[in-house]
Scaffold this motif. Structure first.
Motif, PDB file in Angstrom:
ATOM      1  N   ALA A 139       0.820  -1.206   0.000  1.00 30.94           N
ATOM      2  CA  ALA A 139       0.000   0.000   0.000  1.00 30.94           C
ATOM      3  C   ALA A 139       0.857   1.260   0.000  1.00 30.94           C
ATOM      4  O   ALA A 139       0.543   2.234  -0.686  1.00 30.94           O
ATOM      5  N   VAL A 140       1.953   1.258   0.751  1.00 29.08           N
ATOM      6  CA  VAL A 140       2.849   2.411   0.767  1.00 29.08           C
ATOM      7  C   VAL A 140       3.465   2.610  -0.615  1.00 29.08           C
ATOM      8  O   VAL A 140       3.586   3.737  -1.117  1.00 29.08           O
ATOM      9  N   ALA A 141       3.860   1.517  -1.250  1.00 31.82           N
ATOM     10  CA  ALA A 141       4.448   1.614  -2.585  1.00 31.82           C
ATOM     11  C   ALA A 141       3.452   2.160  -3.609  1.00 31.82           C
ATOM     12  O   ALA A 141       3.821   2.878  -4.527  1.00 31.82           O
ATOM     13  N   ARG A 142       2.166   1.818  -3.441  1.00 28.34           N
ATOM     14  CA  ARG A 142       1.144   2.275  -4.377  1.00 28.34           C
ATOM     15  C   ARG A 142       0.662   3.695  -4.080  1.00 28.34           C
ATOM     16  O   ARG A 142       0.065   4.348  -4.938  1.00 28.34           O
ATOM     17  N   SER A 143       0.906   4.172  -2.866  1.00 37.06           N
ATOM     18  CA  SER A 143       0.439   5.501  -2.466  1.00 37.06           C
ATOM     19  C   SER A 143       1.110   6.577  -3.321  1.00 37.06           C
ATOM     20  O   SER A 143       2.327   6.591  -3.494  1.00 37.06           O
ATOM     21  N   ALA A 144       0.301   7.518  -3.846  1.00 39.78           N
ATOM     22  CA  ALA A 144       0.820   8.551  -4.739  1.00 39.78           C
ATOM     23  C   ALA A 144       0.879   9.922  -4.095  1.00 39.78           C
ATOM     24  O   ALA A 144       1.436  10.855  -4.688  1.00 39.78           O
ATOM     25  N   VAL A 145       0.319  10.092  -2.904  1.00 39.38           N
ATOM     26  CA  VAL A 145       0.369  11.390  -2.245  1.00 39.38           C
ATOM     27  C   VAL A 145       1.771  11.626  -1.691  1.00 39.38           C
ATOM     28  O   VAL A 145       2.532  10.672  -1.491  1.00 39.38           O
ATOM     29  N   PRO A 146       2.156  12.885  -1.443  1.00 41.66           N
ATOM     30  CA  PRO A 146       3.488  13.142  -0.876  1.00 41.66           C
ATOM     31  C   PRO A 146       3.657  12.479   0.489  1.00 41.66           C
ATOM     32  O   PRO A 146       2.762  12.511   1.317  1.00 41.66           O
ATOM     33  N   HIS A 147       4.840  11.882   0.688  1.00 43.66           N
ATOM     34  CA  HIS A 147       5.185  11.250   1.961  1.00 43.66           C
ATOM     35  C   HIS A 147       6.284  12.054   2.638  1.00 43.66           C
ATOM     36  O   HIS A 147       7.315  12.355   2.019  1.00 43.66           O
ATOM     37  N   LEU A 148       6.082  12.391   3.897  1.00 40.07           N
ATOM     38  CA  LEU A 148       7.123  12.956   4.744  1.00 40.07           C
ATOM     39  C   LEU A 148       7.415  11.949   5.840  1.00 40.07           C
ATOM     40  O   LEU A 148       6.492  11.312   6.360  1.00 40.07           O
ATOM     41  N   VAL A 149       8.687  11.792   6.202  1.00 40.68           N
ATOM     42  CA  VAL A 149       9.070  10.811   7.224  1.00 40.68           C
ATOM     43  C   VAL A 149       9.851  11.518   8.325  1.00 40.68           C
ATOM     44  O   VAL A 149      10.792  12.263   8.053  1.00 40.68           O
ATOM     45  N   LEU A 150       9.445  11.278   9.563  1.00 39.31           N
ATOM     46  CA  LEU A 150      10.169  11.777  10.727  1.00 39.31           C
ATOM     47  C   LEU A 150      10.479  10.596  11.629  1.00 39.31           C
ATOM     48  O   LEU A 150       9.571   9.938  12.131  1.00 39.31           O
ATOM     49  N   SER A 151      11.759  10.327  11.829  1.00 38.32           N
ATOM     50  CA  SER A 151      12.187   9.236  12.706  1.00 38.32           C
ATOM     51  C   SER A 151      12.485   9.802  14.089  1.00 38.32           C
ATOM     52  O   SER A 151      13.375  10.640  14.241  1.00 38.32           O
ATOM     53  N   VAL A 152      11.716   9.365  15.077  1.00 40.20           N
ATOM     54  CA  VAL A 152      11.896   9.872  16.433  1.00 40.20           C
ATOM     55  C   VAL A 152      12.469   8.806  17.361  1.00 40.20           C
ATOM     56  O   VAL A 152      12.693   9.061  18.531  1.00 40.20           O
ATOM     57  N   GLY A 153      12.689   7.609  16.835  1.00 41.13           N
ATOM     58  CA  GLY A 153      13.279   6.532  17.618  1.00 41.13           C
ATOM     59  C   GLY A 153      13.953   5.545  16.692  1.00 41.13           C
ATOM     60  O   GLY A 153      13.770   5.583  15.476  1.00 41.13           O
ATOM     61  N   ALA A 154      14.746   4.668  17.237  1.00 41.15           N
ATOM     62  CA  ALA A 154      15.504   3.705  16.436  1.00 41.15           C
ATOM     63  C   ALA A 154      14.589   2.588  15.959  1.00 41.15           C
ATOM     64  O   ALA A 154      14.567   1.490  16.496  1.00 41.15           O
ATOM     65  N   ALA A 155      13.796   2.884  14.941  1.00 45.44           N
ATOM     66  CA  ALA A 155      12.830   1.910  14.434  1.00 45.44           C
ATOM     67  C   ALA A 155      13.534   0.705  13.828  1.00 45.44           C
ATOM     68  O   ALA A 155      14.564   0.829  13.172  1.00 45.44           O
ATOM     69  N   ALA A 156      12.970  -0.467  14.049  1.00 46.57           N
ATOM     70  CA  ALA A 156      13.575  -1.709  13.553  1.00 46.57           C
ATOM     71  C   ALA A 156      13.214  -1.983  12.102  1.00 46.57           C
ATOM     72  O   ALA A 156      13.908  -2.698  11.408  1.00 46.57           O
ATOM     73  N   CYS A 157      12.087  -1.438  11.637  1.00 46.24           N
ATOM     74  CA  CYS A 157      11.698  -1.632  10.248  1.00 46.24           C
ATOM     75  C   CYS A 157      11.328  -0.299   9.644  1.00 46.24           C
ATOM     76  O   CYS A 157      10.844   0.589  10.345  1.00 46.24           O
ATOM     77  N   ASP A 158      11.581  -0.138   8.368  1.00 45.90           N
ATOM     78  CA  ASP A 158      11.408   1.141   7.699  1.00 45.90           C
ATOM     79  C   ASP A 158      10.283   1.056   6.686  1.00 45.90           C
ATOM     80  O   ASP A 158      10.481   1.263   5.488  1.00 45.90           O
ATOM     81  N   LEU A 159       9.084   0.746   7.141  1.00 44.96           N
ATOM     82  CA  LEU A 159       7.966   0.596   6.216  1.00 44.96           C
ATOM     83  C   LEU A 159       7.709   1.868   5.426  1.00 44.96           C
ATOM     84  O   LEU A 159       7.295   1.813   4.279  1.00 44.96           O
ATOM     85  N   ALA A 160       7.947   3.016   6.068  1.00 40.31           N
ATOM     86  CA  ALA A 160       7.603   4.273   5.425  1.00 40.31           C
ATOM     87  C   ALA A 160       8.524   4.599   4.254  1.00 40.31           C
ATOM     88  O   ALA A 160       8.125   5.256   3.313  1.00 40.31           O
ATOM     89  N   ASP A 161       9.780   4.143   4.304  1.00 32.00           N
ATOM     90  CA  ASP A 161      10.690   4.537   3.233  1.00 32.00           C
ATOM     91  C   ASP A 161      11.290   3.343   2.495  1.00 32.00           C
ATOM     92  O   ASP A 161      12.135   3.510   1.637  1.00 32.00           O
ATOM     93  N   ARG A 162      10.844   2.132   2.815  1.00 37.34           N
ATOM     94  CA  ARG A 162      11.392   0.970   2.116  1.00 37.34           C
ATOM     95  C   ARG A 162      10.822   0.818   0.713  1.00 37.34           C
ATOM     96  O   ARG A 162      11.569   0.590  -0.236  1.00 37.34           O
ATOM     97  N   PRO A 163       9.505   0.978   0.503  1.00 38.99           N
ATOM     98  CA  PRO A 163       8.972   0.750  -0.841  1.00 38.99           C
ATOM     99  C   PRO A 163       9.141   1.932  -1.788  1.00 38.99           C
ATOM    100  O   PRO A 163       9.057   1.761  -2.991  1.00 38.99           O
ATOM    101  N   ASP A 164       9.346   3.144  -1.268  1.00 35.35           N
ATOM    102  CA  ASP A 164       9.465   4.293  -2.148  1.00 35.35           C
ATOM    103  C   ASP A 164      10.418   5.297  -1.524  1.00 35.35           C
ATOM    104  O   ASP A 164      11.006   5.052  -0.475  1.00 35.35           O
ATOM    105  N   GLU A 165      10.597   6.439  -2.186  1.00 37.93           N
ATOM    106  CA  GLU A 165      11.475   7.482  -1.680  1.00 37.93           C
ATOM    107  C   GLU A 165      10.623   8.629  -1.172  1.00 37.93           C
ATOM    108  O   GLU A 165       9.920   9.272  -1.942  1.00 37.93           O
ATOM    109  N   PRO A 166      10.645   8.936   0.137  1.00 38.55           N
ATOM    110  CA  PRO A 166       9.836  10.033   0.658  1.00 38.55           C
ATOM    111  C   PRO A 166      10.259  11.366   0.045  1.00 38.55           C
ATOM    112  O   PRO A 166      11.413  11.541  -0.378  1.00 38.55           O
ATOM    113  N   ARG A 167       9.322  12.312   0.005  1.00 36.46           N
ATOM    114  CA  ARG A 167       9.673  13.650  -0.490  1.00 36.46           C
ATOM    115  C   ARG A 167      10.746  14.269   0.397  1.00 36.46           C
ATOM    116  O   ARG A 167      11.687  14.892  -0.092  1.00 36.46           O
ATOM    117  N   PHE A 168      10.591  14.136   1.718  1.00 39.53           N
ATOM    118  CA  PHE A 168      11.576  14.610   2.686  1.00 39.53           C
ATOM    119  C   PHE A 168      11.614  13.611   3.844  1.00 39.53           C
ATOM    120  O   PHE A 168      10.602  13.010   4.186  1.00 39.53           O
TER     121      PHE A 168
END
Length: 465
Positions: A387-416
């Protein structure tokens, strides 16, 4: 309207301890940024000024509208490597004649602005941001080539043309390597009389350079002088005049945003103090509450949570506004998703795309499974990744902790993509920010992404069991 409550107590010793811990990390970060701002060192900065030339950040300051912000990208690039901090180039988003632009400025005090692998990656990332967000690009160029191959910077910049992203190039001094192709790749080229020289072939390595750092010889190769026979569209009398002409070029672009303006013109600030974010950044995963962060960055601390209630999962989703722009928030813990979490997230992504609403992914560590509990099955992440890979709206990513998986930026490249100093950084990060600046940084990013049309996908995946 749903106003978020807060439970932080500034009198709590744990509050003060967390704040102190984050401030120490910020002090360490500031030392690194000072190193980047120092360029090639005091000797070379003094020599550069003595020639009547400006430093890259001084050039950027004169280019931008007075008192307007500059969102610098990856200022600590190359930290910990064999190359100088900052990667001998400054990139970022700023406002020129009322128009948000992507600005790239070589730092000639660092090995003559030589291109190394970190420089190339930083410029490629900047060009990508300009392309996907439809931001005009201004290149402030003075570079004597590369210590190692630049990795196709010219090729990346040439892709801006089919995307109809205008480019302005100001050449301040001797320019070789990939940067020598910029005049031909730009819509507008300005050269500083008596200083700008473009080497049309790659020079051979010898012992000396124009500033004595070593690397490439700039005197023994053919040059195109700044004059009627050169590639300049306009000739500037000095650096300040060159920056004035660059502003003039941007003003004449007749540029308009394709995305909608903010829905609320005068948004209310958050009801809770941004200083609290220093403490939140240092909390242990078991104590971290994403809603506390949202209460300090969203307009009026207003957050309409999606699918809340007793059966709510660790994955939090909902709607709000940030500096007047509508935004969907998906707070994703680092642990693999459960079936319920995946269904909830995919449903939310579908709604965000159906309403063309930009998404903010708030990545945090998440509470580890209790002892003896069955760990979540990572296979449940697959629908969300799709679903993240298919999403066409702009994605912004903010990492506030040492996340173990990167679902938000693994399938595509966030705008920022930015991180707090307490988070585990990824190679695609655009920089580490002070938690107190989160609202401002995200607001600048949302404004920039609306330079392009904001469109969603018709369907991002299956969200019903």
């Amino acid at each position: 309207m749903t106003v978020l409550d807060t439970t932080l107590d500034p009198r709590d010793p744990a509050y003060l301890e967390g704040r102190s811990s984050t401030l120490q990390l910020l002090a360490d970060l500031e030392a690194v940024l000072d190193e980047a701002r120092g360029g090639g060192g005091e000797k070379w900065v003094t020599r550069h000024h003595a020639r009547g030339k400006l430093l890259p950040r001084e050039r950027i300051e004169m280019l931008l509208d007075q008192d307007s912000p500059f969102l610098e990208l990856a200022p600590a690039a190359a930290r910990g490597s064999e190359y100088p901090v900052g990667a001998s180039v400054v990139t970022g988003v700023g406002v020129v004649e009322g128009i948000e632009c992507l600005v790239i400025a070589n730092d000639p005090t660092v090995d003559g602005g030589a291109v190394n692998p970190y420089t190339a990656e930083k410029i490629r990332r900047a060009a990508r941001i300009a392309s996907v967000n439809r931001l005009p690009m201004v290149n402030l160029v003075e570079s004597v080539g590369g210590q190692k191959p630049g990795g196709g910077i010219a090729r990346e910049l040439s892709r801006l043309t089919p995307d109809r992203v205008p480019t302005v190039c100001v050449i301040f001094g001797v320019t070789t390597g990939d940067a020598a192709y910029l005049p031909a790749l730009s819509d507008y080229t300005i050269m500083v009389r008596g200083h700008a020289k473009v080497l049309t072939i790659h020079p051979q390595p010898v012992r000396g350079t124009a500033n004595g750092h070593g690397g490439v010889e700039v005197r023994a190769t053919p040059v195109v002088p700044a004059g009627p026979t050169g590639p300049a569209d306009q000739l500037a009398e000095d650096e300040r005049d060159g920056l004035r002409l660059a502003r003039q070029c941007v003003r004449r672009l007749n540029w308009h945003k394709h995305g909608p303006p903010p829905r609320t013109q005068h948004p209310a600030p958050p009801r809770h103090d941004a200083e609290d974010l220093l403490t939140l950044a240092a909390l242990k995963p078991a104590d971290f509450e994403p809603r506390e962060v949202l209460a300090r960055i969203l307009d009026d601390s207003d957050f309409d949570e999606f699918k809340p209630g007793p059966g709510a999962t660790a994955l939090i989703a909902g709607w709000g506004e940030l500096h007047g722009y509508p935004v969907g928030v998906l707070a994703t813990p680092g642990n693999p998703c459960s079936v319920a979490e995946a269904q909830k997230a995919v449903h939310f992504l579908h709604l965000a795309n159906a309403t063309a609403t930009p998404l903010l992914f708030l990545r945090h560590t998440g509470t580890p499974p209790a002892a003896g509990a069955e760990p979540p099955d990572a296979r449940h992440d697959a629908p969300l990744v799709h679903a993240v890979a298919r999403s066409a709206v702009p994605h912004l990513v903010l990492s506030v902790g040492a996340a173990a998986c990167d679902l938000a930026d693994r399938p595509d490249e966030p705008r920022f993509q930015f991180s707090w100093p307490t988070a585990e950084r990824t190679p695609t990060d655009d920089g580490v920010i002070d938690p107190r600046d989160t609202r401002t940084v995200l607001g600048l990013c949302l404004s920039a992404v609306h330079s392009a049309a904001v469109e969603g996908a018709g369907h991002v995946g299956v969200f019903r069991p």
